[in-house]
Scaffold this motif. Structure first.
Motif, short mmCIF file in Angstrom:
data_model
loop_
_atom_site.label_atom_id
_atom_site.label_comp_id
_atom_site.label_asym_id
_atom_site.label_seq_id
_atom_site.Cartn_x
_atom_site.Cartn_y
_atom_site.Cartn_z
N ASP A 88 4.97 -13.91 -6.61
CA ASP A 88 4.13 -13.94 -5.41
C ASP A 88 3.90 -12.54 -4.84
N THR A 89 4.55 -11.56 -5.42
CA THR A 89 4.38 -10.18 -4.97
C THR A 89 2.94 -9.72 -5.15
N GLY A 90 2.42 -9.03 -4.14
CA GLY A 90 1.06 -8.50 -4.21
C GLY A 90 0.56 -8.14 -2.83
N VAL A 91 -0.67 -7.68 -2.79
CA VAL A 91 -1.34 -7.42 -1.52
C VAL A 91 -2.14 -8.67 -1.14
N TYR A 92 -1.90 -9.14 0.06
CA TYR A 92 -2.54 -10.36 0.54
C TYR A 92 -3.67 -10.01 1.49
N TYR A 93 -4.81 -10.61 1.23
CA TYR A 93 -6.00 -10.38 2.04
C TYR A 93 -6.48 -11.70 2.65
N CYS A 94 -7.00 -11.63 3.86
CA CYS A 94 -7.74 -12.76 4.38
C CYS A 94 -9.23 -12.39 4.37
N GLN A 115 -7.88 -5.48 5.48
CA GLN A 115 -7.38 -4.36 4.69
C GLN A 115 -6.19 -4.75 3.82
N GLY A 116 -5.62 -5.89 4.08
CA GLY A 116 -4.52 -6.37 3.25
C GLY A 116 -3.15 -6.06 3.83
N THR A 117 -2.18 -6.88 3.44
CA THR A 117 -0.79 -6.66 3.81
C THR A 117 0.08 -6.90 2.58
N GLN A 118 1.05 -6.03 2.37
CA GLN A 118 1.88 -6.09 1.17
C GLN A 118 2.98 -7.13 1.34
N VAL A 119 3.13 -7.97 0.32
CA VAL A 119 4.25 -8.90 0.24
C VAL A 119 5.02 -8.58 -1.03
N THR A 120 6.31 -8.34 -0.88
CA THR A 120 7.17 -8.05 -2.03
C THR A 120 8.31 -9.03 -2.04
N VAL A 121 8.44 -9.75 -3.14
CA VAL A 121 9.52 -10.72 -3.30
C VAL A 121 10.47 -10.17 -4.36
N SER A 122 11.64 -9.76 -3.89
CA SER A 122 12.58 -9.10 -4.78
C SER A 122 13.97 -9.16 -4.19
N LEU A 123 14.97 -9.04 -5.09
CA LEU A 123 16.36 -9.01 -4.62
C LEU A 123 16.65 -7.68 -3.97
#
Length: 123
Positions: A88-94, A115-123
């Motif tokens: 699910d990691t990525g830049v999310y845009y509406c 402009q997007g917001t970063q989502v990072t799914v990681s340990l």
């Protein structure tokens, strides 16, 4: 202009809620879509909601984990994300499309973008 917020770093299995607001126009006249961009891949449509909120759609990859909702009183659309995975990691845009009775997950029809917001799914 649309503005996304709520991104960040979260562990696998965790949750985040993204918000999309508009500073210069009322979102209640727009269908809203959420999209994810990963380097080297096409922008992926994740979820969308119609202008009056009576129709929603989800990509198979997020169905059952993500929920889209709109709060027109606050001029905001939310994307609640749970059971997050590293993919699910990525830049999310509406994005917004005016006066759209339903909604679609194709990015090509949307007229306004944030402009997007970063989502990072990681340990």
């Amino acid at each position: 202009q649309l503005v996304e917020s709520g991104g960040g770093l979260v562990q696998p299995g965790g949750s985040l809620t993204l918000s999309c607001t508009a500073s210069t126009f009322a979102l209640d006249r727009y269908a809203i879509g959420w999209f994810r961009q990963v380097p080297g891949k096409e922008r992926e449509g994740l979820s969308c909601i119609s202008t009056i909120g009576d129709y929603t759609d989800y990509a198979d990859s997020v169905k059952g984990r993500f929920t889209i909702s709109r709060d027109d009183a606050k001029n905001t659309v939310h994307l609640q994300m749970s059971s997050l995975k590293p993919e699910d990691t990525g830049v999310y845009y509406c994005a917004a499309k005016a006066y759209f009775r339903v909604c679609v997950l194709s990015h090509q029809i949307y007229e306004e973008w944030g402009q997007g917001t970063q989502v990072t799914v990681s340990l």
